[in-house]
Every structure is written in C-alpha cells, then in structure tokens.
Write a protein that holds these residues in place. Structure first.
Motif, PDB file in Angstrom:
ATOM      1  N   GLY A 197     -17.943   9.347  54.989  1.00 42.48           N
ATOM      2  CA  GLY A 197     -17.987   8.712  56.309  1.00 42.48           C
ATOM      3  C   GLY A 197     -16.671   8.152  56.810  1.00 42.48           C
ATOM      4  N   GLU A 198     -15.542   8.512  56.158  1.00 42.32           N
ATOM      5  CA  GLU A 198     -14.244   8.026  56.648  1.00 42.32           C
ATOM      6  C   GLU A 198     -13.281   9.205  56.752  1.00 42.32           C
ATOM      7  OE1 GLU A 198     -12.504   4.431  55.133  1.00 42.32           O
ATOM      8  OE2 GLU A 198     -14.328   3.967  54.017  1.00 42.32           O
ATOM      9  N   PRO A 199     -13.521  10.117  57.715  1.00 47.53           N
ATOM     10  CA  PRO A 199     -12.790  11.394  57.739  1.00 47.53           C
ATOM     11  C   PRO A 199     -11.270  11.260  57.756  1.00 47.53           C
ATOM     12  CG  PRO A 199     -14.208  11.129  59.689  1.00 47.53           C
ATOM     13  CD  PRO A 199     -14.486   9.968  58.790  1.00 47.53           C
ATOM     14  N   HIS A 200     -10.722  10.184  58.299  1.00 44.24           N
ATOM     15  CA  HIS A 200      -9.259  10.077  58.377  1.00 44.24           C
ATOM     16  C   HIS A 200      -8.657   9.523  57.076  1.00 44.24           C
ATOM     17  CE1 HIS A 200     -10.189   5.882  58.902  1.00 44.24           C
ATOM     18  NE2 HIS A 200      -8.916   5.605  58.666  1.00 44.24           N
ATOM     19  N   ASN A 201      -9.519   9.031  56.155  1.00 47.39           N
ATOM     20  CA  ASN A 201      -9.014   8.288  55.000  1.00 47.39           C
ATOM     21  C   ASN A 201      -8.781   9.212  53.786  1.00 47.39           C
ATOM     22  OD1 ASN A 201      -8.486   6.527  52.914  1.00 47.39           O
ATOM     23  ND2 ASN A 201     -10.061   5.057  53.506  1.00 47.39           N
ATOM     24  N   LEU A 202      -7.594   9.817  53.746  1.00 50.98           N
ATOM     25  CA  LEU A 202      -7.295  10.758  52.666  1.00 50.98           C
ATOM     26  C   LEU A 202      -7.003  10.040  51.344  1.00 50.98           C
ATOM     27  CD1 LEU A 202      -5.142  13.480  54.471  1.00 50.98           C
ATOM     28  CD2 LEU A 202      -7.611  13.342  54.195  1.00 50.98           C
ATOM     29  N   VAL A 203      -6.778   8.740  51.379  1.00 51.57           N
ATOM     30  CA  VAL A 203      -6.619   7.974  50.131  1.00 51.57           C
ATOM     31  C   VAL A 203      -7.959   7.987  49.415  1.00 51.57           C
ATOM     32  CG1 VAL A 203      -6.083   5.717  49.139  1.00 51.57           C
ATOM     33  CG2 VAL A 203      -4.884   6.479  51.193  1.00 51.57           C
ATOM     34  N   LEU A 204      -8.987   7.617  50.165  1.00 53.57           N
ATOM     35  CA  LEU A 204     -10.339   7.624  49.599  1.00 53.57           C
ATOM     36  C   LEU A 204     -10.724   9.039  49.171  1.00 53.57           C
ATOM     37  CD1 LEU A 204     -13.315   5.639  50.564  1.00 53.57           C
ATOM     38  CD2 LEU A 204     -13.583   8.037  51.091  1.00 53.57           C
ATOM     39  N   GLY A 205     -10.464  10.013  50.036  1.00 56.24           N
ATOM     40  CA  GLY A 205     -10.850  11.398  49.744  1.00 56.24           C
ATOM     41  C   GLY A 205     -10.148  11.930  48.506  1.00 56.24           C
ATOM     42  N   ALA A 206      -8.838  11.683  48.401  1.00 50.95           N
ATOM     43  CA  ALA A 206      -8.071  12.205  47.260  1.00 50.95           C
ATOM     44  C   ALA A 206      -8.504  11.523  45.975  1.00 50.95           C
ATOM     45  CB  ALA A 206      -6.570  11.990  47.497  1.00 50.95           C
ATOM     46  N   ASN A 207      -8.681  10.208  46.038  1.00 52.21           N
ATOM     47  CA  ASN A 207      -9.051   9.484  44.814  1.00 52.21           C
ATOM     48  C   ASN A 207     -10.441   9.896  44.317  1.00 52.21           C
ATOM     49  OD1 ASN A 207      -6.711   8.010  44.337  1.00 52.21           O
ATOM     50  ND2 ASN A 207      -7.305   6.374  45.739  1.00 52.21           N
ATOM     51  N   ILE A 208     -11.397   9.991  45.233  1.00 56.72           N
ATOM     52  CA  ILE A 208     -12.757  10.342  44.793  1.00 56.72           C
ATOM     53  C   ILE A 208     -12.794  11.794  44.302  1.00 56.72           C
ATOM     54  CG2 ILE A 208     -15.160  10.675  45.522  1.00 56.72           C
ATOM     55  CD1 ILE A 208     -14.979   8.216  47.198  1.00 56.72           C
ATOM     56  N   ALA A 209     -12.163  12.704  45.033  1.00 54.80           N
ATOM     57  CA  ALA A 209     -12.212  14.122  44.636  1.00 54.80           C
ATOM     58  C   ALA A 209     -11.575  14.305  43.252  1.00 54.80           C
ATOM     59  CB  ALA A 209     -11.511  14.986  45.672  1.00 54.80           C
TER      60      ALA A 209
END
Ligand code: NDP
Length: 450
Positions: A423-435
């Motif tokens: 739910g935070e499409p612009h947040n690549l910090v969250l995306g990179a860390n979780i992935a």
C-alpha cells in the motif's frame, strides 16, 4: 515498535559502539513492520534475532613493513553475515574510518541487496583501517599480501568471494589474488573485480555506476519521464561516481558535479569525464586540480561546506546520485534538494542518506532509489563474473551489459511491486527491504536452525 527497540538495545549491549550498524538494522526493521506484525512464522523461527547476528566474524592483525623499513600494524575484518542464499559475497574496504561497526553495517545491507538481485549469493563484507592514500605501490602490495596471509583460510570460490569497495580496485584485487594463489595453489574465482587479463568480467568496473543510472531510468520511466536533458548532481570521484557520470552522458543527461574528501567540483556545462578519469584513475590526485584544466569550473573546498551538510547537495538540479560514502547526505541537504525541485535520487553509495534525509525524500514522494536496490548492479555483475569463471567462459561487453540492465529492471520491479503490495507504491525502501528479507528469511526457515 517494541521489537525494534528491544533489538537495538540488545545489539547495543552485545555489540557496543557500532552506530552505523544499529542505524542500518533500525532502517530495515522499520520497513519490515508490516510483515513482522502479521507473520507468526518469522517470530517462531527467531528470524530477526538470527539475521542481525553474523554467522561468523573474523578480526585479525595485519602487520606490514613500510618503505622506510618501519613495521606498521592495521586491523583486518571479514564479516560472514548470512549464507542462506549462497556463498558470502561482498567487497573489501580499505579506509582509515573502517571499524567493526562500519563493516557490520555494510555486511548487513549486503544480505538484502544480494537477495534482491535474485542471484544465489549470501552477504558478507570486510576490509581494514588501512589508508591507501599516499602509499607506494610496494607498500600497497605488502599490505595486501599480509592481509591475505590471514584471510586466505576463510575464503574460496564456493564459500566466501570478496570484491572491491572504497580503496580497493583492480590493483589491490590483483595483489590479493596473487598471494591467495601462492598460499593455496588454487587458480579459481575467489575474488571478483579481477583484471580483464586474468579472469575479470567486462562491465564489472562500470557496473555499480551504470546500474545506479539504469535504476534511475526505470524509476523515471514508471512516471513517464526520461533522463534526457536532466541536470544531475553526483558526489564522489571514485569508481562508482565515474561510471555513474559516464552512463548519465550516454543517456543524454548532464552531470554538473563530482566530489572527494577535499571538496566539490561544480562545472555548469558538465563534468569533463576525460579529465576526471585522468585525475582519479591515472594520476590519483586531489580533485582541486580539476580547475587547472577547466578554469571556468568552480571548486568548493570541504572547509567551506555548510555546518549542517554537504555543498554538493545545495546546487539546484533535477536528479541526485550520492556515490561517495555513508551518511554524506543530511536532513538539511535533503530539504535543500527538495526545495530546489529534485525529482529523483538514486544511491550509488551504501547508506549515503541519513535516516532523517530518507524521511524527507519519502514525505516529498520523489523517486528515491535506496542504495541496496540502486547500487546492486556491482554485486550482480560480480556474480556474473563468478558464473563466467566457473564455466570457463567469457561473455562480451554487450552481453554482460544486457544482463545488468535486466537485473536492474527486475530489482526495480521487485521493490516497486512489493511496495505497492503493502500500500505504499512510492516507498522503495519498504519494497526493497521486504522483498530482500522475504527471500532470505524463507530460505533460512527451510534450512532449519543453523
Ligand atoms: P572509491 O574508493 O573508488 O571512491 C570513493 C569516493 O568517495 C572517493 O572519491 C572518495 O574521496 C569519496 N569519499 C570516501 N569517503 C569520503 C568521505 N568521508 N567524505 C567525502 N568523500 C569521501 O570507492 P567506490 O566508488 O567503489 O565506492 C563508493 C561508494 O559506493 C561506497 O559507499 C561503496 O560502499 C559503494 N559501493 C561500491 C561498489 C563497487 O562496486 N565499487 C558496489 C556497491 C556500493 P577521497 O578519495 O578523497 O577519499
């Protein structure tokens, strides 16, 4: 969140005085909140407790003799952090600021970065508090040989494969490989970043900088924009900065700055790449000499930087590429960039933006590519070097570059897709860390309590 607090407090007790390491752990754990709150299995398997503790830490004395015949002693490190996905992989840094906390922060970041590439590589990092500046070739060689006299027993092509980082380039890798070969009798792919003459891969030298620009390109493309004609700020004047600048030119952008620890060059018509390579790759001198060749450019000495940050980020531009070192971009720098209309930041260096600076970028909803995603092209191409060594093949420049582009695109899609999933499409910090985390954590669970 209590588990973040509890983890940091525990680390402060068990691994004291490692500020950069706590910073890296806090940033990752903060991003992981959405999955840690909902996933019982990560708790049950004590994944957080295990993932913040290196599998093995090697610290050793590195004695060597300088040109005057004096004995010098440095401290060497190799932190083998996590091998769930493959052999430990990560660079060696030679810089006077190196200590256990710096190497642990770099090794910790490396776990998730390597996982994000989708390749079979675990996370590690090493180095020494050795300052290569002003040392003769003979001194560098003797230091590298002494470093390997201890490290050789811990590394190998299927166990731990070091590469370069700050202060370690093809010359140092050559000396270290030579000593490893002498001690073990093995000619194998134990290092990456090797010379093209004896096992190196085309594009490895360029890969981190090129990859960081490809990442920016993919972030912009997703917003219907391109790099063409964009004014760019680049910090650093080493391997990553130079090849970031080269690729920016190739894709039609205009890099107007570069920097080293002595100061910043601001060249309005664009940094002259030939001069920069001559100064840094050939003559290995300070950046203030740039203005001798280009009097119209401006040199801002580090002594004149603002007290709350770095002059390079105060120059108006549309894109920024921090490519020097950790914490080189402060909250005030981030605010200045945003106020000056920056639309994207792609990190070539590891953790160059402070946590407060990252918050400024995320709040402003600009394109922000964190280092562990944007600079993963270097380690990804290192893995391509390992693949070529293992299969005794040599791929062309175009072939490796094409693979690098595909890997960077996949990293972008993985980070942005995961960010959107939460739910935070612009947040690549969250995306990179979780992935990255999910891949490592799931492998750890499948491999049992080890
Ligand atoms: P280099 O040693 O080639 O260059 C580092 C550059 O950063 C130099 O210009 C150096 O200036 C500058 N720098 C270093 N420390 C400071 C400081 N404290 N203040 C100001 N400037 C500084 O290293 P790389 O280009 O290889 O590495 C740069 C960054 O990229 C690091 O964060 C590294 O971890 C990261 N990285 C590198 C990869 C690679 O493949 N090489 C892969 C992924 C990340 P000076 O010479 O004056 O010290």
């Amino acid at each position: 969140m209590t588990y973040i607090h509890d983890t940091i407090v525990r680390l402060q007790k068990t691994s004291p005085a490692q500020a950069e390491f706590y910073q890296a752990v806090e940033e990752v754990l903060d991003s992981l909140q959405p999955i840690l709150e909902t996933s019982e299995q990560y708790k049950r398997h004590a994944i957080i407790e295990r993932i913040v503790e290196p599998e093995r830490q090697i610290m050793f004395r590195v004695p060597w003799v300088d040109d005057q015949g004096n004995v010098q002693v440095n401290k060497g490190y190799r932190i083998e952090f996590n091998s769930a996905l493959g052999p430990y992989k990560g660079g060696l840094r030679f810089h006077p600021s190196v200590n256990a906390g710096i190497i642990k922060f770099l090794g910790f970041e490396q776990i998730f970065k390597n996982a994000l590439t989708g390749l079979p590589i675990g996370g590690g990092k090493g180095g020494a508090n050795f300052d290569p500046k002003g040392k003769s070739d003979g001194e560098i060689m003797r230091f590298c040989q002494s470093f390997i006299n201890e490290l050789y027993r811990h590394i190998g092509p299927t166990t731990d494969v070091p590469a370069g980082d700050i202060g370690v380039g093809a010359r140092e890798i050559g000396y270290m490989f030579g000593q490893y070969k002498r001690l073990t009798g093995n000619y194998d792919g134990v290092f990456t970043g090797k010379s093209l003459l004896w096992g190196g891969s085309l594009v490895r030298k360029e890969a981190t900088g090129y990859g960081c620009v490809y990442f920016a390109q993919y972030m912009l493309e997703a917003k219907g924009d391109t790099l063409a004609g964009k004014r760019c700020l680049v910090s650093g004047a080493g391997n990553v900065a130079i090849y970031t600048i080269e690729k920016l030119y190739q894709l039609g952008a205009r890099p107007v700055t570069c920097s080293d620890s002595s100061g910043t060059v601001y060249h309005e018509t664009g940094i002259n790449l030939e001069t920069l390579k001559e100064l840094k790759e050939v003559r290995k001198v300070r950046l203030n000499e740039y203005v001798t060749a280009h009097p119209e450019a401006k040199f801002i000495p580090a002594a004149d930087y603002p007290a709350d940050g770095n002059a390079v980020w105060r120059i108006p531009a549309e894109l920024a590429f921090p490519c020097a070192t950790q914490n080189e971009l402060s909250e005030a720098d981030a605010q200045a960039l945003v106020a000056n209309g920056v639309i994207g930041v792609s990190e070539g260096a590891n953790m160059p933006s402070t946590q407060d600076a990252v918050e400024v970028f995320l709040d402003a909803k600009i394109c922000y590519g964190p280092g562990k995603a944007a600079n993963a092209g270097g380690v990804a191409t290192s893995q391509l070097e390992m693949a070529q060594n293992a299969s005794m093949q040599r791929w062309s420049f175009e072939e490796v570059d094409e693979k690098l582009k595909v890997i960077m695109k996949n990293i972008f899609l993985s980070a942005s897709g995961t960010a959107a999933e939460f739910g935070e499409p612009h947040n690549l910090v969250l995306g990179a860390n979780i992935a990255g985390f999910r891949r490592v954590a799931d492998a750890m669970i499948e491999q049992g309590v080890v």
